[in-house]
Design an enzyme around this catalytic site. Structure first.
Site: not given
Ligand code: ATP
Ligand code: LTN
Length: 334
Positions: A115, A197, A200
């Site tokens: 980040k 991965k 969002k």
């Molecule tokens: P950002 O892009 O803002 O970092 P993010 O999409 O990674 O966000 P988080 O809010 O960090 O989402 O995660 C919310 C939950 O979703 C966490 O438990 C995270 O492990 C899970 N998660 C997020 N992205 C994935 C993914 N691609 N596959 C599986 N689990 C995910």
């Protein structure tokens, strides 16, 4: 706690639009656990502030996330679904735990490094101490289990370290939480770059399927998904695009990867991609309908928020009082 059930705690940040990765990696697992445990699901709005938010949009997004939890099937009467920022004990315990967390430990966090690289113009202290607030979230509710995606494992480890350190100094104050990582869908990758991965905050919107994408958009994104020049539908390290689609398909259909491979044996990538899109839409469709319905139920949602804020605060304050006492902070006169 209530009914002697084990306690489960988890939540998501209210940043960006939720993706299929969030659903398959987190929410879907939560649904399988919601009856067996005493569950707390937070909308992690304080964590969201580690990156800049536009206030009016942020307010809406946080509320929409809470509504989405319910639309996805979490039960706001049986479980506690609430906003992190409505329970001030989170911020308070976070400060106290900051004093039991080492810079060196925080320096090792890969999410911080990622980040910080992404937001080089705003490497604030909140981004650095993010895991301490997360530890406070979990420890306040004496959680036994924390369902999270693989990417959050390191944060759970530091939570355990902080809790053990504190318990070592002051006696058994905190329950030591265990991670709960679901088998299928643990890590969904970007459709455009299967080495990354699905996230969002990805700038390439074609890489992510959003939970609010309509059926045609899902079809278009699946059709465009990056694969390989081979033609076999098989789960393999050298085939990250197809493996990811197999993971998505089997997770949405509640099938094993082997079952999915067998089903598409001899079929082409085109047919397979359409079947993946259909599987995704069969999950998103009903959730979107329920979400739209709940949007119109303002009083019901407000009631849920009020009730659950109080429930969360009750448990959180119980732990916080214990911590304050152990630390020797003066008691408030009654
Ligand atoms: P950002 O892009 O803002 O970092 P993010 O999409 O990674 O966000 P988080 O809010 O960090 O989402 O995660 C919310 C939950 O979703 C966490 O438990 C995270 O492990 C899970 N998660 C997020 N992205 C994935 C993914 N691609 N596959 C599986 N689990 C995910
Ligand atoms: N950092 C988590 C969100 C989060 C969380 C928590 C998850 C904040 N506090 C407590 C589980 C338990 C993430 O998924 N990005």
């Amino acid at each position: 706690m209530l009914d002697d059930k084990k306690v489960l705690y988890s939540g998501m940040q209210a940043t960006g639009n939720l993706t299929l990765g969030n659903y398959l990696g987190a929410l879907k697992n939560w649904l399988t656990l919601k009856d067996e445990y005493e569950c707390f699901w937070g909308v992690m709005d304080l964590h969201s502030l580690t990156v800049r938010q536009v206030p009016a949009e942020f307010r809406k997004r946080a509320r929409n996330l809470l509504i989405l939890y319910i639309a996805a099937g979490l039960d706001p009467k049986a479980n506690c679904i609430y906003f992190q920022s409505h329970v001030s004990a989170h911020a308070e315990l976070s400060w106290l735990l900051n004093c039991f967390t080492y810079m060196g430990e925080l320096n090792r966090m890969t999410q911080f490094k990622d980040k910080a690289a992404k937001h080089a113009d705003n490497i604030n202290a909140g981004l650095f101490t993010y895991p301490v607030l997360m530890a406070a979230d979990i420890l306040l509710y004496q959680a036994d289990y924390v369902p999270i995606g693989k990417d959050q494992k390191q944060h759970l480890e530091i939570t355990r370290d902080i809790a053990e350190r504190f318990n070592g100094l002051y006696g058994d104050v905190f329950t030591i939480p265990e991670p709960y990582i679901g088998k299928a869908g643990a890590k969904i990758m970007s459709l455009q770059d299967p080495s990354k991965k699905m996230s969002k905050s990805d700038e390439n919107v074609n890489g992510s399927i959003y939970l609010m994408d309509d059926a045609d958009t899902v079809v278009r994104k699946c059709k465009r998904a990056v694969t390989d020049s081979d033609s076999e539908i098989r789960y393999a390290e050298e085939k990250p695009g197809i493996s990811n689609l197999l993971e998505i398909y089997s997770s949405c259909m509640n099938k094993t990867i082997e079952e999915a491979e067998k089903e598409f044996d001899g079929k082409g990538y085109g047919d397979f991609k359409l079947a993946v899109a259909e599987a995704v839409n069969s999950v998103l469709g009903p959730m979107q309908t329920e979400y739209e319905r709940l949007q119109k139920e303002k009083d019901f949602i407000d009631g849920i928020i009020k009730e659950n804020d109080e429930k969360a605060a009750y448990y959180a304050n119980k732990t916080l009082r214990k911590v304050r006492k152990k630390l020797g902070l003066t008691e408030k006169p009654r």
